[in-house]
Design a protein around this motif. Structure first.
Motif, PDB file in Angstrom:
ATOM      1  N   GLY B  75       0.825  -1.218   0.000  1.00  0.00           N
ATOM      2  CA  GLY B  75       0.000   0.000   0.000  1.00  0.00           C
ATOM      3  C   GLY B  75       0.852   1.259   0.000  1.00  0.00           C
ATOM      4  O   GLY B  75       0.591   2.215  -0.748  1.00  0.00           O
ATOM      5  N   LEU B  79       1.043   4.080  -2.930  1.00  0.00           N
ATOM      6  CA  LEU B  79       0.832   5.497  -2.638  1.00  0.00           C
ATOM      7  C   LEU B  79       1.998   6.337  -3.178  1.00  0.00           C
ATOM      8  O   LEU B  79       1.791   7.399  -3.777  1.00  0.00           O
ATOM      9  CB  LEU B  79       0.698   5.692  -1.126  1.00  0.00           C
ATOM     10  CG  LEU B  79       0.043   6.980  -0.643  1.00  0.00           C
ATOM     11  CD1 LEU B  79      -1.416   7.051  -1.085  1.00  0.00           C
ATOM     12  CD2 LEU B  79       0.106   7.080   0.879  1.00  0.00           C
ATOM     13  N   LEU B  85      -5.230   7.732  -2.292  1.00  0.00           N
ATOM     14  CA  LEU B  85      -5.307   7.170  -0.940  1.00  0.00           C
ATOM     15  C   LEU B  85      -6.572   6.323  -0.779  1.00  0.00           C
ATOM     16  O   LEU B  85      -6.576   5.329  -0.043  1.00  0.00           O
ATOM     17  CB  LEU B  85      -5.276   8.309   0.096  1.00  0.00           C
ATOM     18  CG  LEU B  85      -5.158   7.906   1.561  1.00  0.00           C
ATOM     19  CD1 LEU B  85      -3.927   7.045   1.816  1.00  0.00           C
ATOM     20  CD2 LEU B  85      -5.125   9.122   2.475  1.00  0.00           C
ATOM     21  N   VAL B  88      -5.783   2.907  -2.219  1.00  0.00           N
ATOM     22  CA  VAL B  88      -4.833   2.200  -1.346  1.00  0.00           C
ATOM     23  C   VAL B  88      -5.533   1.735  -0.063  1.00  0.00           C
ATOM     24  O   VAL B  88      -5.335   0.606   0.396  1.00  0.00           O
ATOM     25  CB  VAL B  88      -3.615   3.111  -1.021  1.00  0.00           C
ATOM     26  CG1 VAL B  88      -2.735   2.489   0.058  1.00  0.00           C
ATOM     27  CG2 VAL B  88      -2.798   3.362  -2.277  1.00  0.00           C
ATOM     28  N   THR B  89      -6.381   2.602   0.493  1.00  0.00           N
ATOM     29  CA  THR B  89      -7.109   2.234   1.718  1.00  0.00           C
ATOM     30  C   THR B  89      -8.043   1.053   1.444  1.00  0.00           C
ATOM     31  O   THR B  89      -8.075   0.087   2.213  1.00  0.00           O
ATOM     32  CB  THR B  89      -7.921   3.436   2.250  1.00  0.00           C
ATOM     33  OG1 THR B  89      -7.048   4.549   2.378  1.00  0.00           O
ATOM     34  CG2 THR B  89      -8.554   3.129   3.589  1.00  0.00           C
ATOM     35  N   THR B 133     -12.868   7.240   5.433  1.00  0.00           N
ATOM     36  CA  THR B 133     -11.582   7.527   6.091  1.00  0.00           C
ATOM     37  C   THR B 133     -10.866   8.687   5.393  1.00  0.00           C
ATOM     38  O   THR B 133     -10.413   9.644   6.048  1.00  0.00           O
ATOM     39  CB  THR B 133     -10.667   6.275   6.067  1.00  0.00           C
ATOM     40  OG1 THR B 133     -11.331   5.226   6.751  1.00  0.00           O
ATOM     41  CG2 THR B 133      -9.330   6.547   6.733  1.00  0.00           C
TER      42      THR B 133
END
Lengths: 173, 141
Positions: B75, B79, B85, B88-89, B133
Protein backbone atom coordinates in the motif's frame (compact mmCIF):
# COMPACT_ATOMS: atom_id res chain seq x y z
CA UNK A 1 7.20 -26.59 21.85
CA UNK A 2 5.54 -28.85 19.32
CA UNK A 3 4.29 -27.01 16.24
CA UNK A 4 0.87 -27.71 14.78
CA UNK A 5 0.69 -28.82 11.17
CA UNK A 6 -0.47 -25.36 10.00
CA UNK A 7 2.44 -23.70 11.82
CA UNK A 8 4.95 -25.91 10.05
CA UNK A 9 3.67 -24.80 6.65
CA UNK A 10 6.60 -24.30 4.26
CA UNK A 11 4.62 -21.81 2.13
CA UNK A 12 6.36 -18.63 3.46
CA UNK A 13 9.79 -20.14 2.79
CA UNK A 14 8.72 -21.36 -0.67
CA UNK A 15 7.45 -17.84 -1.43
CA UNK A 16 10.80 -16.34 -0.35
CA UNK A 17 12.74 -18.96 -2.34
CA UNK A 18 10.72 -18.23 -5.50
CA UNK A 19 11.27 -14.49 -5.06
CA UNK A 20 15.03 -14.91 -4.56
CA UNK A 21 15.11 -17.24 -7.59
CA UNK A 22 13.31 -14.58 -9.67
CA UNK A 23 15.82 -11.99 -8.45
CA UNK A 24 18.76 -14.22 -9.44
CA UNK A 25 17.30 -14.85 -12.92
CA UNK A 26 16.78 -11.11 -13.39
CA UNK A 27 20.33 -10.17 -12.43
CA UNK A 28 21.69 -12.86 -14.75
CA UNK A 29 19.62 -11.43 -17.61
CA UNK A 30 20.10 -7.78 -16.61
CA UNK A 31 23.11 -7.43 -14.27
CA UNK A 32 22.93 -3.60 -14.35
CA UNK A 33 19.74 -3.60 -12.21
CA UNK A 34 21.42 -5.46 -9.31
CA UNK A 35 22.34 -2.39 -7.26
CA UNK A 36 19.03 -0.62 -7.94
CA UNK A 37 17.10 -3.59 -6.55
CA UNK A 38 19.48 -3.99 -3.58
CA UNK A 39 19.29 -0.26 -2.78
CA UNK A 40 15.49 -0.26 -2.98
CA UNK A 41 15.32 -3.32 -0.72
CA UNK A 42 17.65 -1.77 1.87
CA UNK A 43 15.63 1.47 1.89
CA UNK A 44 12.42 -0.51 2.44
CA UNK A 45 13.95 -2.59 5.21
CA UNK A 46 15.24 0.53 6.97
CA UNK A 47 11.66 1.84 6.96
CA UNK A 48 10.22 -1.41 8.27
CA UNK A 49 12.70 -2.85 10.77
CA UNK A 50 12.53 -0.22 13.57
CA UNK A 51 8.74 -0.59 13.64
CA UNK A 52 9.08 -4.36 13.87
CA UNK A 53 10.85 -4.04 17.22
CA UNK A 54 7.86 -2.15 18.59
CA UNK A 55 5.55 -4.68 16.92
CA UNK A 56 7.37 -7.49 18.77
CA UNK A 57 7.01 -5.73 22.13
CA UNK A 58 3.29 -5.08 21.62
CA UNK A 59 2.74 -8.69 20.53
CA UNK A 60 4.34 -9.91 23.74
CA UNK A 61 2.07 -7.64 25.82
CA UNK A 62 -1.14 -8.72 24.07
CA UNK A 63 -0.12 -12.40 24.17
CA UNK A 64 0.46 -12.09 27.90
CA UNK A 65 -2.85 -10.48 28.75
CA UNK A 66 -5.26 -11.86 26.13
CA UNK A 67 -6.01 -15.57 26.11
CA UNK A 68 -8.92 -17.55 24.65
CA UNK A 69 -10.19 -18.03 28.20
CA UNK A 70 -10.34 -14.25 28.74
CA UNK A 71 -12.32 -13.80 25.54
CA UNK A 72 -14.88 -16.51 26.31
CA UNK A 73 -15.34 -15.05 29.82
CA UNK A 74 -16.09 -11.57 28.49
CA UNK A 75 -18.39 -12.72 25.67
CA UNK A 76 -20.54 -14.17 28.41
CA UNK A 77 -20.89 -10.73 29.97
CA UNK A 78 -23.42 -8.00 29.15
CA UNK A 79 -21.31 -6.07 26.66
CA UNK A 80 -21.15 -8.47 23.73
CA UNK A 81 -20.60 -5.87 21.01
CA UNK A 82 -17.85 -4.11 22.94
CA UNK A 83 -16.23 -7.46 23.71
CA UNK A 84 -16.35 -8.40 20.02
CA UNK A 85 -14.62 -5.12 19.08
CA UNK A 86 -11.96 -5.05 21.80
CA UNK A 87 -11.02 -8.71 21.77
CA UNK A 88 -11.20 -8.83 17.99
CA UNK A 89 -8.51 -6.14 17.94
CA UNK A 90 -6.42 -7.76 20.66
CA UNK A 91 -6.62 -11.38 19.56
CA UNK A 92 -3.59 -12.76 17.79
CA UNK A 93 -2.64 -15.70 15.58
CA UNK A 94 -4.03 -16.78 12.22
CA UNK A 95 -7.76 -16.34 11.68
CA UNK A 96 -8.45 -20.04 11.15
CA UNK A 97 -7.11 -20.71 14.65
CA UNK A 98 -10.21 -18.94 16.00
CA UNK A 99 -12.82 -20.78 13.91
CA UNK A 100 -13.20 -23.75 16.31
CA UNK A 101 -13.73 -21.43 19.31
CA UNK A 102 -16.19 -19.23 17.40
CA UNK A 103 -18.01 -22.29 16.09
CA UNK A 104 -18.33 -23.57 19.65
CA UNK A 105 -19.59 -20.20 20.90
CA UNK A 106 -22.06 -20.11 18.01
CA UNK A 107 -23.42 -23.49 19.05
CA UNK A 108 -23.86 -22.04 22.53
CA UNK A 109 -25.95 -19.19 21.11
CA UNK A 110 -23.52 -16.43 20.19
CA UNK A 111 -25.10 -14.41 17.38
CA UNK A 112 -23.65 -14.28 13.87
CA UNK A 113 -23.39 -10.51 14.28
CA UNK A 114 -21.01 -10.79 17.24
CA UNK A 115 -18.88 -13.26 15.31
CA UNK A 116 -18.79 -11.02 12.22
CA UNK A 117 -17.86 -8.00 14.37
CA UNK A 118 -15.14 -10.01 16.14
CA UNK A 119 -13.70 -11.21 12.81
CA UNK A 120 -13.82 -7.71 11.29
CA UNK A 121 -11.89 -6.28 14.23
CA UNK A 122 -9.29 -9.01 13.91
CA UNK A 123 -8.18 -7.09 10.84
CA UNK A 124 -7.22 -4.17 13.10
CA UNK A 125 -3.92 -5.36 14.49
CA UNK A 126 -2.98 -2.90 17.22
CA UNK A 127 0.55 -4.33 17.70
CA UNK A 128 1.49 -3.78 14.05
CA UNK A 129 -0.05 -0.33 13.69
CA UNK A 130 3.34 1.38 14.35
CA UNK A 131 4.46 0.07 10.96
CA UNK A 132 1.35 1.50 9.33
CA UNK A 133 2.04 4.84 11.04
CA UNK A 134 5.52 4.90 9.50
CA UNK A 135 3.92 4.71 6.05
CA UNK A 136 0.67 6.67 6.40
CA UNK A 137 0.98 8.92 9.45
CA UNK A 138 -0.67 8.87 12.85
CA UNK A 139 -3.83 10.83 11.89
CA UNK A 140 -4.68 8.47 9.03
CA UNK A 141 -4.12 5.36 11.18
CA UNK A 142 -6.27 6.66 14.06
CA UNK A 143 -9.11 7.65 11.70
CA UNK A 144 -8.95 4.35 9.80
CA UNK A 145 -8.94 2.34 13.03
CA UNK A 146 -11.97 4.20 14.41
CA UNK A 147 -13.88 3.99 11.11
CA UNK A 148 -13.16 0.26 10.89
CA UNK A 149 -14.25 -0.34 14.49
CA UNK A 150 -17.55 1.45 13.84
CA UNK A 151 -17.99 -0.31 10.51
CA UNK A 152 -17.56 -3.63 12.29
CA UNK A 153 -20.70 -2.84 14.30
CA UNK A 154 -22.54 -2.02 11.09
CA UNK A 155 -21.40 -5.31 9.60
CA UNK A 156 -22.51 -7.19 12.70
CA UNK A 157 -25.98 -5.68 12.43
CA UNK A 158 -26.15 -6.38 8.68
CA UNK A 159 -25.12 -10.01 9.18
CA UNK A 160 -27.68 -10.43 11.96
CA UNK A 161 -30.36 -8.96 9.71
CA UNK A 162 -29.48 -11.14 6.71
CA UNK A 163 -28.85 -14.42 8.51
CA UNK A 164 -31.39 -13.87 11.25
CA UNK A 165 -28.35 -14.41 13.41
CA UNK A 166 -29.72 -13.39 16.78
CA UNK A 167 -31.08 -16.66 18.12
CA UNK A 168 -32.99 -17.16 21.32
CA UNK A 169 -29.85 -17.89 23.38
CA UNK A 170 -27.78 -14.97 22.20
CA UNK A 171 -28.95 -12.51 24.85
CA UNK A 172 -27.07 -14.45 27.44
CA UNK A 173 -23.85 -14.64 25.43
CA UNK B 1 3.79 -11.50 36.96
CA UNK B 2 3.99 -15.15 36.00
CA UNK B 3 7.46 -15.87 34.58
CA UNK B 4 6.32 -18.86 32.53
CA UNK B 5 3.47 -16.81 30.99
CA UNK B 6 5.95 -14.07 30.06
CA UNK B 7 8.22 -16.61 28.38
CA UNK B 8 5.24 -18.12 26.56
CA UNK B 9 4.15 -14.65 25.40
CA UNK B 10 7.67 -13.89 24.12
CA UNK B 11 7.87 -17.27 22.37
CA UNK B 12 4.45 -16.75 20.73
CA UNK B 13 5.37 -13.23 19.58
CA UNK B 14 8.73 -14.44 18.27
CA UNK B 15 7.05 -17.25 16.39
CA UNK B 16 4.47 -14.89 14.86
CA UNK B 17 7.21 -12.58 13.57
CA UNK B 18 9.37 -15.52 12.48
CA UNK B 19 6.44 -16.82 10.39
CA UNK B 20 5.91 -13.37 8.86
CA UNK B 21 9.57 -12.62 8.05
CA UNK B 22 10.08 -14.86 4.97
CA UNK B 23 6.98 -13.41 3.31
CA UNK B 24 7.99 -9.89 4.33
CA UNK B 25 11.49 -10.26 2.86
CA UNK B 26 9.97 -11.79 -0.28
CA UNK B 27 7.60 -8.86 -0.64
CA UNK B 28 10.46 -6.38 -0.09
CA UNK B 29 12.39 -8.01 -2.96
CA UNK B 30 9.28 -8.12 -5.20
CA UNK B 31 8.45 -4.48 -4.50
CA UNK B 32 12.07 -3.49 -5.22
CA UNK B 33 12.03 -5.45 -8.50
CA UNK B 34 8.72 -3.87 -9.51
CA UNK B 35 10.13 -0.41 -8.72
CA UNK B 36 12.92 -1.02 -11.21
CA UNK B 37 10.89 -2.68 -13.94
CA UNK B 38 7.39 -1.21 -13.71
CA UNK B 39 7.20 2.50 -14.49
CA UNK B 40 4.72 4.52 -12.45
CA UNK B 41 2.77 5.25 -15.66
CA UNK B 42 1.56 1.63 -15.55
CA UNK B 43 -0.03 2.19 -12.13
CA UNK B 44 -1.50 5.42 -13.39
CA UNK B 45 -3.12 3.61 -16.31
CA UNK B 46 -4.78 1.06 -13.98
CA UNK B 47 -5.82 3.58 -11.36
CA UNK B 48 -7.48 6.65 -12.86
CA UNK B 49 -7.98 8.48 -9.55
CA UNK B 50 -11.74 8.28 -9.53
CA UNK B 51 -14.29 6.28 -7.55
CA UNK B 52 -13.58 3.22 -9.66
CA UNK B 53 -10.14 3.14 -8.00
CA UNK B 54 -11.62 2.05 -4.69
CA UNK B 55 -13.43 -0.80 -6.45
CA UNK B 56 -10.21 -1.89 -8.16
CA UNK B 57 -8.29 -1.54 -4.89
CA UNK B 58 -10.86 -3.64 -3.02
CA UNK B 59 -10.88 -6.29 -5.75
CA UNK B 60 -7.08 -6.58 -5.68
CA UNK B 61 -7.03 -6.75 -1.87
CA UNK B 62 -9.74 -9.44 -1.88
CA UNK B 63 -7.86 -11.70 -4.27
CA UNK B 64 -4.49 -11.28 -2.58
CA UNK B 65 -3.99 -12.47 0.96
CA UNK B 66 -1.40 -12.57 3.67
CA UNK B 67 -0.09 -10.77 6.70
CA UNK B 68 -1.38 -7.19 7.14
CA UNK B 69 2.28 -6.06 7.30
CA UNK B 70 2.61 -7.08 3.64
CA UNK B 71 -0.43 -4.99 2.67
CA UNK B 72 1.08 -1.94 4.43
CA UNK B 73 4.32 -2.31 2.46
CA UNK B 74 2.52 -2.75 -0.88
CA UNK B 75 0.00 0.00 0.00
CA UNK B 76 2.79 2.40 0.93
CA UNK B 77 4.57 1.75 -2.36
CA UNK B 78 1.34 2.16 -4.36
CA UNK B 79 0.83 5.50 -2.64
CA UNK B 80 4.40 6.53 -3.50
CA UNK B 81 3.58 5.71 -7.12
CA UNK B 82 0.76 8.24 -7.12
CA UNK B 83 -2.18 5.90 -6.52
CA UNK B 84 -5.03 7.64 -4.70
CA UNK B 85 -5.31 7.17 -0.94
CA UNK B 86 -8.90 5.91 -1.41
CA UNK B 87 -7.72 3.08 -3.66
CA UNK B 88 -4.83 2.20 -1.35
CA UNK B 89 -7.11 2.23 1.72
CA UNK B 90 -9.70 0.04 -0.02
CA UNK B 91 -6.89 -2.32 -1.01
CA UNK B 92 -5.51 -2.61 2.54
CA UNK B 93 -8.93 -2.93 4.19
CA UNK B 94 -10.16 -5.65 1.82
CA UNK B 95 -6.79 -7.41 2.13
CA UNK B 96 -7.47 -7.99 5.82
CA UNK B 97 -11.27 -8.22 5.93
CA UNK B 98 -12.12 -10.30 2.84
CA UNK B 99 -10.79 -13.83 3.02
CA UNK B 100 -11.42 -15.69 -0.23
CA UNK B 101 -8.67 -18.18 0.59
CA UNK B 102 -10.14 -18.92 4.03
CA UNK B 103 -13.71 -19.02 2.67
CA UNK B 104 -13.94 -22.85 2.50
CA UNK B 105 -12.70 -23.22 6.10
CA UNK B 106 -14.95 -20.41 7.30
CA UNK B 107 -17.94 -22.02 5.53
CA UNK B 108 -17.33 -25.37 7.20
CA UNK B 109 -16.78 -23.96 10.68
CA UNK B 110 -19.22 -21.05 10.81
CA UNK B 111 -21.76 -21.83 8.09
CA UNK B 112 -21.84 -21.29 4.33
CA UNK B 113 -24.43 -18.50 4.42
CA UNK B 114 -22.57 -16.65 7.16
CA UNK B 115 -19.20 -16.94 5.38
CA UNK B 116 -20.53 -15.79 2.00
CA UNK B 117 -22.50 -12.82 3.36
CA UNK B 118 -19.65 -11.81 5.66
CA UNK B 119 -17.17 -11.72 2.79
CA UNK B 120 -19.53 -9.91 0.40
CA UNK B 121 -20.38 -7.30 3.03
CA UNK B 122 -16.67 -6.93 3.90
CA UNK B 123 -15.93 -6.21 0.25
CA UNK B 124 -18.65 -3.55 -0.03
CA UNK B 125 -17.73 -2.06 3.35
CA UNK B 126 -14.05 -1.80 2.38
CA UNK B 127 -15.06 0.77 -0.27
CA UNK B 128 -17.23 2.57 2.27
CA UNK B 129 -14.41 2.59 4.86
CA UNK B 130 -11.92 3.89 2.29
CA UNK B 131 -14.12 6.78 1.16
CA UNK B 132 -15.14 7.76 4.71
CA UNK B 133 -11.58 7.53 6.09
CA UNK B 134 -10.05 9.64 3.32
CA UNK B 135 -12.89 12.17 3.64
CA UNK B 136 -12.38 12.53 7.42
CA UNK B 137 -8.57 12.70 7.07
CA UNK B 138 -9.05 15.39 4.41
CA UNK B 139 -11.30 17.42 6.71
CA UNK B 140 -8.91 17.10 9.68
CA UNK B 141 -5.68 17.80 7.79
Amino acid sequence: MKLRKSEKSPTPLIFLAITVFMFLILIILKPEVFWSIINNSIKLLITILPSLLLVFLLLVITNYFITKKTIVKHFQGKHGWLTAIIFGMLSSGPIYMWYPLLSDLKDKGLSNGFIATFLYNRSIKLPILPLMVSYFGIVYVIVLTLVMALTSLLQGLIINKITGGKNEHSNSI
Amino acid sequence: MNKQRILDAIAKAGKALYMALPVMFGVVILVSISKVFIPSTVYASVFQNNLLDSFIGSSLGSILAGNPITSYIIGGELLNNGISLIAVTAFMVSWVTVGLIQLPAESVMLGKKFAIYRNISSFVLSIFVAILTVFIVGVIS
